[in-house]
Motif scaffolding. Structure first.
Motif, PDB file in Angstrom:
ATOM      1  N   TRP A   1      -7.106   2.740   1.954  1.00 44.18           N
ATOM      2  CA  TRP A   1      -6.733   3.454   0.723  1.00 44.18           C
ATOM      3  C   TRP A   1      -7.403   2.749  -0.455  1.00 44.18           C
ATOM      4  CZ3 TRP A   1      -4.717   6.972  -2.486  1.00 44.18           C
ATOM      5  CH2 TRP A   1      -4.215   6.560  -3.716  1.00 44.18           C
TER       6      TRP A   1
ATOM      7  N   CYS B   1       0.857  -1.187   0.000  1.00 41.15           N
ATOM      8  CA  CYS B   1       0.000   0.000   0.000  1.00 41.15           C
ATOM      9  C   CYS B   1       0.895   1.240   0.000  1.00 41.15           C
ATOM     10  CB  CYS B   1      -0.884   0.001   1.236  1.00 41.15           C
ATOM     11  SG  CYS B   1      -1.752   1.558   1.466  1.00 41.15           S
TER      12      CYS B   1
ATOM     13  N   CYS C   1       0.044   3.343   3.766  1.00 41.73           N
ATOM     14  CA  CYS C   1       0.417   2.856   5.096  1.00 41.73           C
ATOM     15  C   CYS C   1       1.588   1.863   5.055  1.00 41.73           C
ATOM     16  CB  CYS C   1      -0.783   2.208   5.779  1.00 41.73           C
ATOM     17  SG  CYS C   1      -1.269   0.617   5.066  1.00 41.73           S
TER      18      CYS C   1
ATOM     19  N   CYS D   1      -5.558   0.245   5.731  1.00 41.11           N
ATOM     20  CA  CYS D   1      -5.842   1.656   5.969  1.00 41.11           C
ATOM     21  C   CYS D   1      -7.008   2.183   5.137  1.00 41.11           C
ATOM     22  CB  CYS D   1      -4.600   2.500   5.695  1.00 41.11           C
ATOM     23  SG  CYS D   1      -4.219   2.683   3.946  1.00 41.11           S
TER      24      CYS D   1
ATOM     25  N   CYS E   1      -6.474  -1.085  -0.055  1.00 38.90           N
ATOM     26  CA  CYS E   1      -5.667  -1.557   1.060  1.00 38.90           C
ATOM     27  C   CYS E   1      -6.629  -1.942   2.174  1.00 38.90           C
ATOM     28  CB  CYS E   1      -4.711  -0.482   1.535  1.00 38.90           C
ATOM     29  SG  CYS E   1      -3.880  -0.929   3.072  1.00 38.90           S
TER      30      CYS E   1
END
Ligand SMILES: [Zn+2]
Length: 160
Positions: free
Chosen positions: A108, A53, A56, A106, A103
């Protein structure tokens, strides 16, 4: 997949967004906003990747493939496993695929690319290879020309 067409790549937009994120122009909460649906889709239908990712760096990204198109009817907008796409591409004429990276740590998420799949691509390939359409067009236009020259020559004879 060799039948992919009209591919749109969003890696430039993604890089620009990540740059804004690192510059602090965009907040992490704004870009790490995957909905519970998207996270579920990543968990159950996602394609794991080896890419970390970019936000993160805790988890690898998962690719989710969403399919859209009139022929899909109630399946339109659903996430599908990558392995299911070639099967659909054999049975449907045309449908749109949106690939979203997610992700699961986190949240994303970003659209990475979109493309069209379906049998329409296969038939176009065959047309290019065998050229039956062009052959037919030539045949019909030449036969039309034959008829025209035939009648005009008859007229010539009549006037003589
Ligand atoms: Zn992450």
């Amino acid at each position: 997949m060799r039948t992919q067409r009209q591919v749109v790549d969003y890696s430039l937009q993604k890089r620009a967004l990540l740059r804004d994120l690192h510059n602090g122009r965009v907040g992490t909460l704004e870009v790490c906003d995957a909905s519970p649906y998207l996270k579920n889709a990543a968990r159950f239908h996602g394609e794991p990747t080896d890419d970390r990712c970019p936000v993160c760096r805790r988890d690898n990204l998962t690719l989710v493939h969403y399919i859209y198109g009139d022929e899909l009817k109630q399946s339109a907008g659903q996430a599908r496993k990558l392995a299911e796409l070639p099967v659909l591409a054999m049975t449907l004429r045309e449908f749109q695929v949106f690939v979203v990276e997610v992700c699961q740590s986190c949240a994303w998420n970003h659209l990475t690319e979109q493309y069209l799949l379906g049998r329409d691509a296969l038939s176009t390939d065959e047309l290019v290879r065998d050229e039956p359409a062009r052959g037919e067009a030539v045949a019909s236009s030449s036969s039309g020309r034959h008829r025209e020259t035939g009648s005009s020559s008859h007229r010539w004879e009549g006037r003589r």
